[in-house]
Scaffold this motif. Structure first.
Motif, PDB file in Angstrom:
ATOM      1  N   UNK A  45     -18.357  -2.582 -29.249  1.00 30.72           N
ATOM      2  CA  UNK A  45     -17.866  -3.539 -28.260  1.00 30.72           C
ATOM      3  C   UNK A  45     -18.386  -4.941 -28.566  1.00 30.72           C
ATOM      4  N   UNK A  46     -17.451  -5.847 -28.847  1.00 34.40           N
ATOM      5  CA  UNK A  46     -17.779  -7.265 -29.013  1.00 34.40           C
ATOM      6  C   UNK A  46     -17.364  -7.959 -27.716  1.00 34.40           C
ATOM      7  N   UNK A  47     -18.303  -7.988 -26.757  1.00 40.76           N
ATOM      8  CA  UNK A  47     -18.013  -8.507 -25.421  1.00 40.76           C
ATOM      9  C   UNK A  47     -18.766  -9.811 -25.178  1.00 40.76           C
ATOM     10  N   UNK A  85     -11.817   2.607 -28.063  1.00 36.65           N
ATOM     11  CA  UNK A  85     -12.144   1.701 -26.961  1.00 36.65           C
ATOM     12  C   UNK A  85     -12.991   2.417 -25.917  1.00 36.65           C
ATOM     13  N   UNK A  86     -12.610   3.637 -25.581  1.00 36.23           N
ATOM     14  CA  UNK A  86     -13.378   4.421 -24.613  1.00 36.23           C
ATOM     15  C   UNK A  86     -14.785   4.686 -25.132  1.00 36.23           C
ATOM     16  N   UNK A  91     -20.544   3.811 -24.843  1.00 36.76           N
ATOM     17  CA  UNK A  91     -21.803   3.507 -25.525  1.00 36.76           C
ATOM     18  C   UNK A  91     -22.437   2.234 -24.988  1.00 36.76           C
ATOM     19  N   UNK A  92     -21.628   1.221 -24.661  1.00 39.65           N
ATOM     20  CA  UNK A  92     -22.177  -0.015 -24.097  1.00 39.65           C
ATOM     21  C   UNK A  92     -22.827   0.249 -22.748  1.00 39.65           C
ATOM     22  N   UNK A  93     -22.232   1.153 -21.969  1.00 36.56           N
ATOM     23  CA  UNK A  93     -22.831   1.520 -20.689  1.00 36.56           C
ATOM     24  C   UNK A  93     -24.165   2.219 -20.902  1.00 36.56           C
ATOM     25  N   UNK A  94     -24.197   3.138 -21.877  1.00 37.85           N
ATOM     26  CA  UNK A  94     -25.433   3.874 -22.155  1.00 37.85           C
ATOM     27  C   UNK A  94     -26.513   2.979 -22.773  1.00 37.85           C
ATOM     28  N   UNK A  95     -26.121   2.122 -23.711  1.00 41.92           N
ATOM     29  CA  UNK A  95     -27.097   1.354 -24.481  1.00 41.92           C
ATOM     30  C   UNK A  95     -27.628   0.124 -23.751  1.00 41.92           C
ATOM     31  N   UNK A 100     -18.337  -0.386 -17.401  1.00 41.54           N
ATOM     32  CA  UNK A 100     -17.009  -0.553 -18.017  1.00 41.54           C
ATOM     33  C   UNK A 100     -16.025  -1.295 -17.120  1.00 41.54           C
ATOM     34  N   UNK A 101     -16.198  -1.170 -15.797  1.00 42.86           N
ATOM     35  CA  UNK A 101     -15.287  -1.844 -14.875  1.00 42.86           C
ATOM     36  C   UNK A 101     -15.416  -3.365 -14.945  1.00 42.86           C
TER      37      UNK A 101
END
Length: 198
Positions: A45-47, A85-86, A91-95, A100-101
């Motif tokens: 994820x590049x956010x 994407x999922x 992973x971004x939520x975990x790390x 995600x919302x």
């Protein structure tokens, strides 16, 4: 970067997603690359947050694979993930504790082939609202951000080389302060920078 400036960032990223580019690979600088073989799908994820800064991680030094390296949040696609994407959002939520919302997904870049046989799909997104990172204990040593201006400027990238498995390997780097961004992460960000500056 909030309000109108984030909308400008959104427009630039959406335009970049429509720009054609070749697939990238950790073998881009090598004269020979391994033949065709099955690659494991992964998503990163590049956010960019409300200030226009890219969320990145420094991996924990005790990890077996890539200890202490700078990376985008993400990982391999699990059977429970619908797609790359999922996987990137999970992973971004975990790390880093990113809900995600909170992420507006803008699109994906072509998958990048890694030397570890992953097809790593970069997922571009914007973080809506306030976000306070929570590094995953044992996995992530630090969460930090890098300004869009640094990521978007091709002049901030250069090629270096080192010996790896008995041979010389060349790769992109894009150092930022104390953070040495290199390898697959720098390569996909360089590809994004080229799309942002066609």
């Amino acid at each position: 970067m909030t309000g109108a400036p984030q909308s400008l960032l959104r427009d630039r990223l959406l335009r970049a997603l429509t720009t054609a580019s070749k697939p990238s690979s950790d073998y881009d600088f090598d004269k020979t690359a391994p033949g065709e073989r099955a690659l494991r799908p992964a998503g990163v994820l590049a956010a960019f947050d409300g200030r226009g800064r890219l969320v990145m991680t420094k991996r924990a030094s005790g990890l077996r694979h890539h200890p202490g390296q700078i990376a985008l949040p993400g990982g391999k696609v699990d059977p429970t993930d619908a797609d790359e994407t999922a996987a990137a959002l999970r992973e971004a939520h975990e790390e880093v504790g990113l809900d995600p919302a909170q992420v507006e997904i803008l699109g994906t870049l072509p998958a990048h082939r890694t030397v570890t046989d992953f097809a790593m799909t970069p997922v571009l997104g914007l973080i809506r609202g306030e976000f306070t990172p929570r590094p995953e204990a044992g996995e992530v040593e630090e969460v930090f951000t890098v300004p869009f201006a640094h990521i978007a400027d091709p002049a901030n990238y250069r090629v270096e080389k080192r010996r790896w498995r008995g041979d010389w390997r060349s790769y992109y780097v894009a150092p930022y302060g104390p953070y040495y961004i290199w390898g697959a992460t720098a390569r996909v960000l360089h590809a994004l920078a080229l799309r942002l500056n066609p």
